[in-house]
Design an enzyme around this catalytic site. Structure first.
Site, PDB file in Angstrom:
ATOM      1  N   GLU A  73       4.901  -6.103   7.788  1.00 39.26           N
ATOM      2  CA  GLU A  73       5.331  -7.459   7.459  1.00 39.26           C
ATOM      3  C   GLU A  73       6.755  -7.742   7.920  1.00 39.26           C
ATOM      4  O   GLU A  73       7.094  -8.878   8.228  1.00 39.26           O
ATOM      5  CB  GLU A  73       5.222  -7.696   5.939  1.00 39.26           C
TER       6      GLU A  73
ATOM      7  N   ASP B 245       2.638  -6.219   3.154  1.00 44.93           N
ATOM      8  CA  ASP B 245       2.765  -5.956   1.723  1.00 44.93           C
ATOM      9  C   ASP B 245       1.396  -5.964   1.054  1.00 44.93           C
ATOM     10  O   ASP B 245       0.553  -6.819   1.353  1.00 44.93           O
ATOM     11  CB  ASP B 245       3.667  -7.001   1.062  1.00 44.93           C
TER      12      ASP B 245
ATOM     13  N   TYR C  72       7.329  -0.720  -5.086  1.00 45.54           N
ATOM     14  CA  TYR C  72       7.108  -2.118  -4.705  1.00 45.54           C
ATOM     15  C   TYR C  72       7.625  -3.084  -5.774  1.00 45.54           C
ATOM     16  O   TYR C  72       7.219  -3.014  -6.941  1.00 45.54           O
ATOM     17  CB  TYR C  72       5.618  -2.342  -4.474  1.00 45.54           C
TER      18      TYR C  72
END
Length: 743
Positions: free
Chosen positions: A10, A106, A332
Site C-alpha cells: 500500500e 493493509d 497494526y
C-alpha cells in the site's frame, strides 16, 4: 523458466520492508526486483471513483436542476497526482514473466479496496493471492508469505468496501451539491460527519439550556477521641486527631444523598451537629480488587493521547503509522479490537524481552520471571475481527531513536501491554459510619494490599475527577462503638455543573459508542457490535474535516460548534443527523462481507435514498445566513469576506463559494510573551509580521528572531519558525476540496 511473483504493497515504506525480506535488491524506480519476487506499491489510493462530470459534462456546473446524479454504473479513474506510480504498477502487471500477484496492502476493508481497484483498472487477469499480517516485522512477513490465501476468499470483503465507497459518493456528493446550490454557501454533509457534528451541537444546546443550581454538602472535622476512648497521646499523634481536619466526615441522608438544595436545611444540620460527639455505629472492611485494563485499540489510544498529551486524533494516528511502518515497534494500528488471539500467546515472552529496556526493564523482566498473567480480558479469539489489539512487536527497541512524540505514544502502548499481563490491583476498602444527634456521616479509606498492574503507572496523575466527599483518606484504627469529638462543622456551597463540552478524546468515545443517541434497540445493538460512527482509521479525518469546514472550532481542548455548523444541522434532512443511518449501512455491509446480502440491491436502495435527500433539501423553506461577514471585500471577486477561525489561526474566506479565496489573518503560535508568558498570535504578512499578546505586548518578527538568537541556538529558532508556517495552500478551489471529501 519459473515466472516472477508481483507483490503489491500500500505504501513505499511497507514495500521496501517486504522487498528486503524477499531479497529484492534491484531498484527499478517505483519497484524493487529480486530472483523470485517483484515488489511494488501504491501511494494510498491510486484509483478512485470518477467525478460527476465524467458521466455527464453538464455536471461540471453545480446546478440544483441537475440533481440527483445517479450513474448506472460507477466508473474508476486514475488519480492524476499519482498517475506515474499507477502506470509503473500497470506495466509490471503486464510483464510476460509475471505469473501471479500477491495483494500485500493493509489487511482490512479499505486496504482490500486499494488493491482491487488498481487490479481492476489495470486489467490484471492472472492468479491473485492475499497476504494477511498484523505487524511489519521480518518474522511476521516470512510467516505471512508461507501461508498466503487465495484472493477469492476476500471477494465479499472487497464488495463490502466498494459498496461503502459508492454509497458515500451517491449520498455525499448529491446532498453536498444540493445544500451548496440551494443556499449558495460552502456546505457539505455525509453519513458520518453530519451525525458527529450533530452530537457536538446537541451537547452545546444542553449546556445552553442548563440552569445551575446551588447545593450544599456538609463536612465535619474530627478533632479527637471522645469519652469512652483512650486519650493515649501516641494514638492521638499517630492519627493526627488532635489537629482539626485530620479526619473529615461527610454527611449523607438516609437515601445516601450528599447534596442539600435548601440552604436553611443545611444550616439546621450544621447547628444541630456543631459541638456534639459522634458514635461509630458501623465499620465495614471489604477486600476488593480492580482488574487489569483492556489492551489498546486505536480509538482508546487516541483518547488517552488527547487526554494526557493534548494530541489530536489525526496526530496520534500519524505517530502510530511511523511506529508501525518505520520503526516496526508496534502491531497494526488501525484496529478496533482490544484483545489478542491464542496464537499470539507463545510470542509474548519474546515481545517482553524486546521492551525490557530503560524504564520498562524491571517490570518486563519480572513478568518474564514469574510468567505473564493471561486472562480472558486479554486473550479472546471471539472478540478479534480483522486485527488484534495494539501491542509491541518482537523488534528490539532503541528508545533514543524515537522523537518525543513517538516516545510518548510508545510509552502508552508498552505500559498498557505490561499492565494487561500483570496481577489485579488489590486493596482493602474501609468505610466508617458515624451518627451524631441523629445525623449520619461517613468516611472512606483505602489500604493497598498489592499494586498489581497499577505499579507500572506509579508517579502518573490519576485521571479520576472525584468529588471531595468520594475521595479516600487515611483512617485511624477505630472500632465500632467508639466516640469521636466533632470539631468544626460547615456547609460547603457548590453549584451543579452542565455537561462538559466534547474534547477530541470524548468525541472519539461518542463516535465509537453512539448507541445512546439511537432509539431503536436493534440498531443500537448493531452500533454497539460494529465500530460505531466511522472506523478507527477514519475518525481522525472526519474530525479534522469538521474543523477545516469551519463547522466547529477548538477552544483549548474543548470543541465548540460554529454558527455555520449549527445552521447546517438545521438544514440537513433529519435522518442524516442520526447514527441510525450508519447502523443500517453497517448491518447491510456486514451482510455483504459475509455473502448474505446482495451488493447490487444495496446500491439500488442507496440511489433511492440519495434521490429522497435531494428532494428534501429542495423542499426546505429555511435560509442560510453568514453571521461572520466582514466589511472587507475579496480582492478577486469583490464579494464580502467571512471571518473564520481555522485550525492554525484566524483567516478571511470569500463568501462566494465559487471564488474560494482565503487569506490568513493570524496564526496561533507557541511563542511566549516575555512579560506575561502567555502564547502570542502572529499577524501580518512579509516584513510586517508581528507577535501580539492579549496583555498588549507587541513584537516584530525580526526583533523576535534577534532576541531568540541571542538566547538560544539559531537552529532552534529556524525550527520554531518553520513550525509556525502553514504548509497548506491558502487558496483551494471548492471542487478540489470536494474531491478529497471524507463523508
Amino acid at each position: 523458466m519459473m515466472g516472477k511473483i508481483l507483490v503489491l504493497a500500500e505504501k513505499p515504506s511497507v514495500g521496501r520492508d517486504l522487498a528486503r525480506v524477499l531479497n529484492c535488491k534491484q531498484n527499478g524506480g517505483g519497484y524493487l526486483m529480486g530472483p523470485k519476487y517483484i515488489v511494488t506499491w501504491a501511494l494510498g489510493h491510486l484509483v478512485t471513483l470518477a467525478d460527476p462530470e465524467a458521466y455527464d459534462k453538464r455536471y461540471k456546473k453545480w446546478d440544483l436542476e441537475l440533481l440527483p446524479m445517479l450513474p448506472d454504473r460507477m466508473e474508476l479513474v486514475v488519480i492524476r497526482k499519482t498517475a506515474k506510480q499507477f502506470n509503473i504498477v500497470k506495466e509490471l502487471m503486464r510483464r510476460d514473466d509475471v505469473d501471479q500477484l500477491v495483494i500485500a496492502t493493509d489487511s482490512g476493508r479499505e486496504g482490500e479496496l486499494v488493491a482491487r481497484w488498481i487490479i481492476k483498472k489495470a486489467g490484471f487477469k492472472k492468479p491473485v493471492k492475499r497476504l494477511w499480517i498484523s505487524s511489519q516485522t521480518d518474522r511476521a512477513i516470512r510467516d505471512g508469505f508461507n501461508s498466503l490465501r487465495p484472493a477469492g476468499e476476500y471477494d465479499n470483503l472487497f464488495k463490502s468496501a466498494q459498496c461503502r465507497a459508492e454509497a458515500d459518493w451517491l449520498v455525499g456528493l448529491n446532498i453536498t451539491r444540493a445544500l451548496t446550490c440551494k443556499y449558495n454557501a460552502q456546505l457539505s454533509a455525509g453519513r458520518v460527519q453530519t451525525p458527529t457534528l450533530a452530537m457536538v451541537i446537541e451537547r452545546e444546546n444542553e449546556i445552553k439550556r442548563f440552569v445551575p443550581k446551588d447545593y450544599w454538602t456538609i463536612e465535619a472535622d474530627v478533632k479527637g477521641f471522645g469519652s469512652g476512648i483512650s486519650q493515649n497521646e501516641i494514638a492521638q499523634k499517630r492519627w493526627g486527631l488532635n489537629n482539626p481536619g485530620a479526619l473529615v466526615l461527610h454527611w449523607r441522608d438516609k437515601k445516601g444523598q450528599t447534596r442539600i438544595f435548601d440552604r436553611e436545611s443545611a444550616d439546621k444540620i450544621v447547628n444541630k451537629v456543631k459541638g456534639q460527639n459522634g458514635k461509630v455505629v458501623e465499620v465495614i472492611r471489604e477486600a476488593k480488587s480492580e482488574p487489569v485494563p483492556l489492551a489498546y485499540d486505536l480509538t482508546e489510544l487516541q483518547r488517552d493521547a488527547n487526554r494526557i498529551f493534548g494530541y489530536s486524533a489525526k496526530k496520534t494516528l500519524s505517530i502510530m503509522q511511523k511506529l508501525y511502518e518505520s520503526h516496526k515497534l508496534v502491531t497494526y494500528p488501525r484496529t478496533d479490537s482490544r484483545y489478542i488471539t491464542e496464537d499470539i500467546v507463545p510470542t509474548l515472552s519474546e515481545r517482553l524481552k524486546s521492551i525490557a529496556v530503560g524504564p520498562y526493564a524491571a517490570a518486563a523482566r519480572e513478568l518474564i520471571k514469574n510468567k505473564p498473567c493471561i486472562t480472558r480480558r486479554f486473550v479472546d479469539n471471539s472478540k478479534v475481527t480483522d486485527h488484534h489489539a495494539i501491542i509491541p512487536t518482537e523488534q528490539y527497541v532503541s528508545l533514543v531513536s524515537l522523537d518525543k512524540d513517538e516516545r510518548n505514544i510508545y510509552d502508552l502502548i508498552v505500559k498498557r501491554f505490561i499492565a494487561v499481563m500483570s496481577r489485579p490491583f488489590e486493596y482493602e476498602q474501609t468505610t466508617i459510619k458515624v451518627e451524631a444527634v441523629g445525623e449520619q456521616f461517613y468516611a472512606k479509606g483505602k489500604i493497598v494490599k498489592s499494586l498489581g498492574w497499577k505499579a507500572v503507572y506509579q508517579g502518573q496523575p490519576d485521571s479520576d475527577d472525584q468529588d471531595p466527599e468520594e475521595r479516600d483518606q487515611v483512617l485511624p484504627d477505630i472500632k465500632k462503638g467508639a466516640d469521636l469529638c466533632i470539631g468544626s462543622v460547615k456547609a460547603v456551597n457548590r453549584k451543579t455543573k452542565p455537561p462538559a463540552r466534547y474534547t477530541e478524546a470524548t468525541l472519539l468515545s461518542a463516535m465509537e459508542n453512539p448507541g445512546k443517541f439511537v432509539g431503536d434497540r436493534e440498531l443500537r445493538e448493531i452500533l454497539d457490535n460494529v465500530s460505531g460512527l466511522g472506523t478507527p482509521a477514519t475518525r481522525a479525518d472526519i474530525i479534522e474535516k469538521l474543523f477545516d469546514s469551519f463547522y466547529m472550532e477548538r477552544n483549548g481542548k474543548e470543541i465548540i460548534p460554529t454558527s455555520k455548523g449549527m445552521q447546517l444541522i438545521n438544514l440537513v434532512p433529519e435522518d442524516l443527523k442520526s447514527p441510525e443511518l450508519t447502523a443500517k449501512w453497517e448491518q447491510q455491509l456486514t451482510g455483504i462481507s459475509r455473502g448474505k446480502v446482495s451488493d447490487s440491491e444495496f446500491i439500488f436502495e442507496m440511489k433511492k435514498y440519495a434521490s429522497r435527500l435531494v428532494s428534501n433539501v429542495i423542499a426546505n423553506s429555511s435560509s442560510f445566513r453568514h453571521d461572520n461577514i466582514t466589511r472587507e471585500k475579496c480582492p478577486e471577486c469583490g464579494k464580502y469576506l467571512l471571518d473564520v477561525k481555522g485550525k492554525k489561526g484566524k483567516m478571511l474566506v470569500c463568501s462566494d463559494r465559487e471564488c474560494g479565496y482565503r487569506k490568513n489573518v493570524s496564526q496561533s503560535s507557541n511563542a511566549r510573551c516575555p512579560e506575561c508568558h502567555k502564547k502570542m498570535e502572529l499577524r501580518g504578512e512579509g516584513e510586517d509580521k508581528t507577535f501580539y499578546c492579549v496583555c498588549g505586548y507587541r513584537e516584530r518578527l525580526e526583533s523576535f528572531k534577534k532576541r531568540k538568537s541571542e538566547q538560544v541556538d539559531k537552529r532552534d529558532v529556524r525550527e520554531f519558525l518553520k513550525q509556525q508556517e502553514s504548509t497548506e495552500p491558502i487558496n483551494t478551489a471548492l471542487a478540489d476540496a470536494l474531491k478529497k471529501l471524507k463523508l
